[in-house]
Scaffold this active site. Structure first.
Site, PDB file in Angstrom:
ATOM      1  N   THR A  43       0.841  -1.191   0.000  1.00 25.00           N
ATOM      2  CA  THR A  43       0.000   0.000   0.000  1.00 25.00           C
ATOM      3  C   THR A  43       0.875   1.240   0.000  1.00 25.00           C
ATOM      4  OG1 THR A  43      -2.032   0.919   0.939  1.00 25.00           O
ATOM      5  CG2 THR A  43      -0.267   0.428   2.492  1.00 25.00           C
ATOM      6  N   CYS A  48      -3.277   8.702   5.689  1.00 30.20           N
ATOM      7  CA  CYS A  48      -3.898   7.470   6.187  1.00 30.20           C
ATOM      8  C   CYS A  48      -2.893   6.649   6.996  1.00 30.20           C
ATOM      9  CB  CYS A  48      -4.410   6.623   5.029  1.00 30.20           C
ATOM     10  SG  CYS A  48      -5.836   7.299   4.163  1.00 30.20           S
ATOM     11  N   HIS A  65      -6.103  -0.115   5.566  1.00 31.00           N
ATOM     12  CA  HIS A  65      -5.676   1.215   5.107  1.00 31.00           C
ATOM     13  C   HIS A  65      -6.853   2.131   5.363  1.00 31.00           C
ATOM     14  CE1 HIS A  65      -3.681   3.765   1.693  1.00 31.00           C
ATOM     15  NE2 HIS A  65      -4.433   4.534   2.462  1.00 31.00           N
TER      16      HIS A  65
END
Length: 202
Positions: A43, A48, A65
């Site tokens: 990711t 985030c 996430h």
């Protein structure tokens, strides 16, 4: 039909990573992935955060996430904003347990919470995300084996649940706005989606 932004869903973007010579799964904002096999979960994080959680004995692991909904400066784990994060954590942990992970064998590694989106920097979203994930794991008594939080750069995370190994690449010279665009769209979905239902903290 699930509510966008609030209900986490399983990542489906699979590809073969030539660098690591293994199957890989890309997790986007609002997604998570769990596995019992030897794959790498990837990711890219800005404001985030991702929690990488595994059963250290069985090698069953996964990653989420997520971002807290904007509009609350509270770090309280029961606040309306934090319920988005709480749901993301609950979905990941519950799925791991369904696959056979043991609650007392879980360990976590957490990443993200950078100040990379000017629109979110004023409300300290990255800071709140980072503090939330640490508070949540402390409340749930899941030890944090490693962390790389805050800073001003996006990060690319490679997580290997089978071994627990994580590789973090700081995207210091990133010239495209893909991360910012994805997180801005995700943030907008969170604001629009109603917070409904109870979140079970366990």
């Amino acid at each position: 039909m699930t509510t966008p932004g609030f209900v986490e869903h399983l990542a489906r973007n699979r590809y073969f990573d030539r660098n690591f010579n293994t199957e890989a799964v890309k997790v986007l904002p609002g997604e998570y992935f769990v596995t019992t096999t030897d794959v790498v979960i990837v990711t890219v994080l800005g404001s985030c955060v991702s929690a990488c959680i595994r059963d250290r004995d069985k090698g069953i692991g996964g990653m989420n996430h997520f971002m807290l909904a904007d509009g609350s400066n509270s770090h309280d784990i029961a606040s309306a904003s934090a319920r988005y994060g709480g749901y993301a954590m609950e979905v990941l942990i519950n799925h791991l347990l369904k696959l056979g992970a043991r609650r007392d064998a879980l360990e976590a590694k957490v990443f993200g919470g950078g100040r990379v989106m000017s629109v979110l920097t004023a409300s300290n979203v990255g800071d709140r995300n980072a503090q939330f994930v640490l508070d949540y794991l402390a409340t749930e008594r899941i030890p944090v084996a490693a962390q790389d939080l805050l800073d001003i750069y996006p990060r690319k995370i490679y997580y290997f649940p089978k071994t627990g190994k994580v590789r973090v690449k700081k995207l210091v010279r990133m010239h495209n706005d893909t991360v910012v665009k994805r997180e801005r769209e995700y943030s907008a979905r969170l604001v629009e989606a109603p917070v409904a239902g109870d979140v079970e903290l366990f």
